[in-house]
Design a protein around this motif. Structure first.
Motif, PDB file in Angstrom:
ATOM      1  N   ARG A  74       0.821  -1.214   0.000  1.00 46.06           N
ATOM      2  CA  ARG A  74       0.000   0.000   0.000  1.00 46.06           C
ATOM      3  C   ARG A  74       0.858   1.269   0.000  1.00 46.06           C
ATOM      4  O   ARG A  74       0.408   2.313  -0.446  1.00 46.06           O
ATOM      5  CB  ARG A  74      -0.911   0.024   1.236  1.00 46.06           C
ATOM      6  N   ALA A 114      -1.724  -7.461   1.095  1.00 42.83           N
ATOM      7  CA  ALA A 114      -1.055  -6.207   1.420  1.00 42.83           C
ATOM      8  C   ALA A 114      -1.375  -5.930   2.883  1.00 42.83           C
ATOM      9  O   ALA A 114      -2.529  -6.006   3.301  1.00 42.83           O
ATOM     10  CB  ALA A 114      -1.597  -5.090   0.538  1.00 42.83           C
ATOM     11  N   PRO A 164      -6.484  -1.131   5.789  1.00 46.55           N
ATOM     12  CA  PRO A 164      -5.663   0.030   6.167  1.00 46.55           C
ATOM     13  C   PRO A 164      -6.081   0.685   7.481  1.00 46.55           C
ATOM     14  O   PRO A 164      -5.276   1.379   8.107  1.00 46.55           O
ATOM     15  CB  PRO A 164      -5.833   0.999   4.982  1.00 46.55           C
ATOM     16  N   PRO A 200      -2.984  -1.050  -7.087  1.00 49.80           N
ATOM     17  CA  PRO A 200      -4.181  -0.282  -6.700  1.00 49.80           C
ATOM     18  C   PRO A 200      -4.477   0.899  -7.624  1.00 49.80           C
ATOM     19  O   PRO A 200      -5.618   1.364  -7.703  1.00 49.80           O
ATOM     20  CB  PRO A 200      -3.860   0.209  -5.286  1.00 49.80           C
TER      21      PRO A 200
END
Lengths: 337, 338
Positions: free
Chosen positions: A31, A66, A107, A315
């Motif tokens: 990320r 991730a 996240p 992404p």
């Protein structure tokens, strides 16, 4: 095939490749750095095609995601859950002889790992939050887009948990049979599982309405929603099978099939993060990208280097990475020139 | 395609000597690598670098057949093992003493990915020579474990007299006349006898048992499991056989524990091998017919409550030169029974 119009593959024009010599189990893009991480059947995690080689697990890597922020979260058949970044691997948990078959991270600072019947939740710092029991082995995990709910598939259906709940009581979604891969729709209104019996099952969470999606010649191992959730793209047939999640669908609607007709099984699908475009990998090693609206196909890699076992978009959608059962791996650049 | 890994299923009642056999196999210096899948209630520790704990999660296939049960954990574990770089010479699956062997065996017929990666090599059942009569009296599983076996290891021979041993063997033979039977003490069996036997290579089984094909039923008075075998001299019509066996398995699959056959199809130069566990069947051409070899078809069933005349007449009606009316009558018989 004869003639001069042999397809030109994007791999030759805009790709880089590597031979890792071991089954590519999963691919994720970091990320923070955007680097692809390849989890392999020899227990290593490769950062990029020619970057660091980290021996993250003793046997095989079984799942890669991730991580919440920087790096990669991996589960292995050594029973460990690890995070790796900047050339360093940290063991977050050791669940003993049970394999860590599925991992996911969000996240917002949530990590989940399935090991046997238990679903373990950890925060972004690696602190164990809770361990949630299931009636049978967890065969798939998913976190919703907001990072609030976690879904786990198992025999007899799926369980939905609120990660932050004070009292852990799952919502059980029941449907007879063995459920594997699982995912939330991007808007969080539906949960879909892939079943042992070459079919998908779905639940509309608002009212528990069941959705049965059948007709596959093989088991679906890979599925994903397009960016805005209009289509569910799936493997398990000789093309990409797309179920419409609009206009009242998928109930009572026939699926759309694209990029099929060669009689070779589609093994992996990955939806572009922005456009209604799906990348697909096949059992003979073919990789292509298809536009849903037009059905137009862009050949990415030719058959011949092992069945495609992992496929992922960056992404931002400008890179596509894939890997095969024989350890061939590549990254193809789609950015405009 | 890579070669399928042979899988040995190790069954037997608690205390029969399964774990001793397993440890013997693994510690012998044979230079081969085995992955061992053990159940979580294993009797003893198993010493191997690749031991996988399994939960024996049995589930029903959603195909409307209650006897179609498979082991979900095995499907996942075999899928996972295939991803490892270093390959195995074999996989050994140990089951709990109380386990019904059918779901394990059926897993290798029912799941396409498992079939691609692995093949069921044999079912090995370890029995305790002294305690077997008592086990057979009080447990249906003990009987099924014998019925399913390709190899039966009659263990703890030092604890019984020759007469007792002969009586136990007769009991075993009444349930399963196909299986190879080895007498031993403390599970001392050479590894090559147990692993990679190609016992599911039916030919060998049928060759091993020529007297069995004389047409006599084996039926124990103490047991409800029996076996019967049939031979057809004329070549079979493959379409007829498929239609008939599909119907028989659909109707009778729950009672049919194992079915195996070596078939001579009309106009075909290769031997067709057929096998089924309950209603899940599989078959393939295995080799050319040898010169001068009699092209006869043989079919054997082990199960409960079998109607021998129905099975025999039906099988014979699958011969290509049998009258169509006979075949239709035999098919109708099974439809009526459904």
């Amino acid at each position: 095939m004869s003639g001069t119009d042999a397809p030109r593959y994007l791999l030759d024009l805009r790709g880089r490749q590597a031979d890792f010599g071991a089954w590519v189990v999963g691919i994720a893009f970091c990320r923070e750095t955007g680097a692809p991480g390849f989890g392999l059947g020899d227990g290593t995690l490769r950062i990029g095609l020619d970057g660091a080689v980290l021996q993250v697990h003793r046997g095989a890597v079984l799942s890669v995601a991730a991580d919440c922020a920087r790096g990669f979260l991996t589960g292995g058949d050594d029973g460990k859950l690890c995070t790796s970044s900047d050339g360093l691997t940290t063991v977050l948990a050791d669940y003993g002889r049970r394999w860590v078959e599925h991992v996911a991270a969000h996240p917002e600072g949530l990590r989940v790992a399935a090991s046997g019947r238990m679903l373990h939740l950890l925060d972004g710092q690696g602190v164990a939050l809770k361990s949630l029991p299931h009636p049978s082995t967890v065969a798939g995990v998913a976190i919703d887009a907001k990072g609030k709910r976690v879904a786990a598939s198992h025999y007899g259906g799926a369980s939905i948990w609120f990660a932050a709940a004070r009292e852990d009581k799952p919502r059980r979604l029941e449907w007879k049979g063995s459920h594997g891969a699982i995912l939330f729709s991007p808007d969080g209104t539906h949960v879909i599982t892939a079943m042992q019996e070459n079919a998908l099952h779905g639940w509309r969470l608002s009212d528990g309405q069941h959705m049965r999606m059948t007709g596959y010649p093989a088991k679906t191992k890979s599925m994903c929603f397009t960016a805005k959730g209009r289509w569910l793209a799936t493997s398990g047939a000789d093309g990409i099978v797309l179920w419409p999640f609009f206009g009242g669908g998928p109930m009572g609607k026939a699926p759309t099939e694209i990029a099929g007709g060669d009689g070779v099984l589609c093994t992996q699908v990955a939806c572009h993060p922005e456009h209604e475009v799906v990348a697909a990998g096949f059992a003979d090693g073919l990789v292509l990208v298809a536009e849903i609206a037009s059905g137009k196909i862009l050949p990415v890699a030719p058959p011949g280097r092992g069945g495609v076992s992992a496929l992922a978009w960056h992404p931002q959608g400008h890179l596509l990475a894939f890997g095969t059962e024989e350890g061939f791996a590549a990254v193809v650049d789609f950015s405009p020139r | 395609m890579t070669e399928q890994v042979p899988v040995t299923v190790l069954t037997g009642y608690l205390g029969a000597g399964k774990t001793t056999l397993l440890n013997r196999i693994l510690t012998e210096q044979h230079g081969r690598r085995y992955a061992v899948i053990i159940n979580e209630f294993g009797e003893l520790g198993v010493d191997n670098d690749l031991v996988v704990d399994a939960d024996e999660e049995v589930f029903e296939m959603n195909n409307g057949c209650i006897c179609c049960t498979v082991r979900g954990d095995l499907i996942r574990i075999i899928g996972g093992l295939m991803k490892r770089r270093e390959k195995f010479d074999g996989i050994i699956v140990e089951t709990t003493g109380l386990a019904d062997p059918a779901p394990v065996a059926q897993t290798f017929f029912a799941d396409e990915e498992v079939k691609r990666a692995a093949r069921l090599d044999s079912v090995v059942t370890v029995v305790d020579a002294r305690n077997l009569p008592a086990r057979l009296a009080d447990s249906r599983e003990a009987e099924e474990q014998i019925a399913f076996a390709d190899l039966i290891i009659l263990n703890k021979m030092d604890l019984v007299s020759e007469e007792e041993a002969a009586a136990v063997e007769a009991r075993i033979r009444a349930i399963n006349p196909w299986a190879e039977l080895i007498r031993t003490t403390r599970s001392a069996v050479p590894i090559e006898v147990v692993l990679d036997r190609q016992a599911f290579n039916l030919e060998k089984i049928l060759e091993r048992m020529p007297e069995f094909l004389s047409g006599e039923d084996r039926h124990s008075h103490d047991s409800d499991i029996l076996s019967c075998s049939f031979q057809a001299e004329g070549p079979l019509d493959p379409e007829r056989f498929n239609a008939w066996i599909t119907q028989v398995l659909a109707v009778k699959g729950q009672d049919l524990l194992r079915s195996k056959g070596i078939l001579a199809y009309r106009g075909e130069d290769r031997v067709f091998a057929f096998q089924a566990v309950h209603m899940l069947a599989d078959g393939d051409f295995i080799r050319p017919w040898r010169e001068g070899e009699p092209r006869v078809s043989r079919l054997v069933f082990i199960g409960r409550d079998l109607n021998r005349p129905w099975l025999r007449r039906g099988f014979l009606a699958c011969q290509a030169d049998a009258p169509a009316a006979d075949f239709e009558r035999e098919m109708a018989r099974w439809s009526g029974a459904a």
